[in-house]
Write a protein that holds these residues in place. Structure first.
Motif: not given
Length: 208
Positions: A130-131, A144-146, A151-155
């Motif tokens: 994913m990262r 910024v939204s994307l 970041m949310a998906l990577s975490v």
């Protein structure tokens, strides 16, 4: 160095605008428009000062048009992104893998955000994490939204958790942020118009 910063700015401008044009082509177009505008004004007025001013304005016009296209594309992506995230959350509720969810959203979401989801889906299909799949996203979109979504998906991939809840909260946050920015732009419209007028008037008075 300054040259590297300028080149980097031109590269980001062209990538984020979504136009099929290289930075070198934009630079060439900028110079040509400046020479054309300066030449026409010099032939009409035979004044080096106004010709130099026309040259500067002519150089700015292509860059301004590309910047406008980038702004239009980013606005369109910002408006479409919450709905795309909602669909991603609905797809995740069915128990599908994240790769299948991205593929479904990429097919159902119109451009320009659909193109980004399609690129992510293809990278995930190639076996990238994913990262790695989301790498370069801020540079490609400037949003910024994307970046927050990436970041949310990577975490989530690292720590786990309820992906559906994360996506739903993120969609709600992006909607609220978009509405706030819209109200802010409406409240400052008069001030921005005055600032533009103050910038435009001196060159116009000097030219005529």
């Amino acid at each position: 160095s300054t040259d590297e910063q300028i080149n980097s700015w031109f590269d980001k401008l062209m990538i984020q605008s979504g136009l099929d044009m290289s930075p070198s082509m934009l630079l060439m177009l900028t110079v040509c428009c400046g020479i054309l505008a300066g030449g026409v004004v010099f032939v009409i007025q035979e004044n080096f000062l106004t010709a130099a001013l026309a040259f500067a304005i002519g150089c700015v016009i292509p860059i301004g048009m590309v910047a406008f296209e980038r702004s239009r594309r980013q606005k369109q992506m910002t408006e479409q992104l919450p709905a795309a995230i909602d669909e991603l959350a609905r797809a995740a509720k069915t128990g599908r893998s994240i790769e299948q969810c991205f593929a479904q959203v990429a097919n159902d979401t119109p451009a320009p955000p659909g193109n980004e989801f399609l690129l992510w889906s293809r990278k995930l299909d190639l076996g990238l994490g994913m990262r790695a799949a989301l790498e370069g996203l801020p540079e490609r979109t400037g949003l910024v939204s994307l970046n927050i979504l990436a970041m949310a998906l990577s975490v989530h991939q690292l720590s786990g958790g309820d992906l559906v809840s994360v996506l739903e909260r993120l969609s709600h946050t992006i909607r609220e942020r978009t509405q706030y920015l819209g109200r802010l732009r409406a409240a400052t419209a008069a001030s921005r118009a005055t600032a533009v007028l103050m910038l435009v008037l001196p060159p116009a008075i000097l030219a005529f």
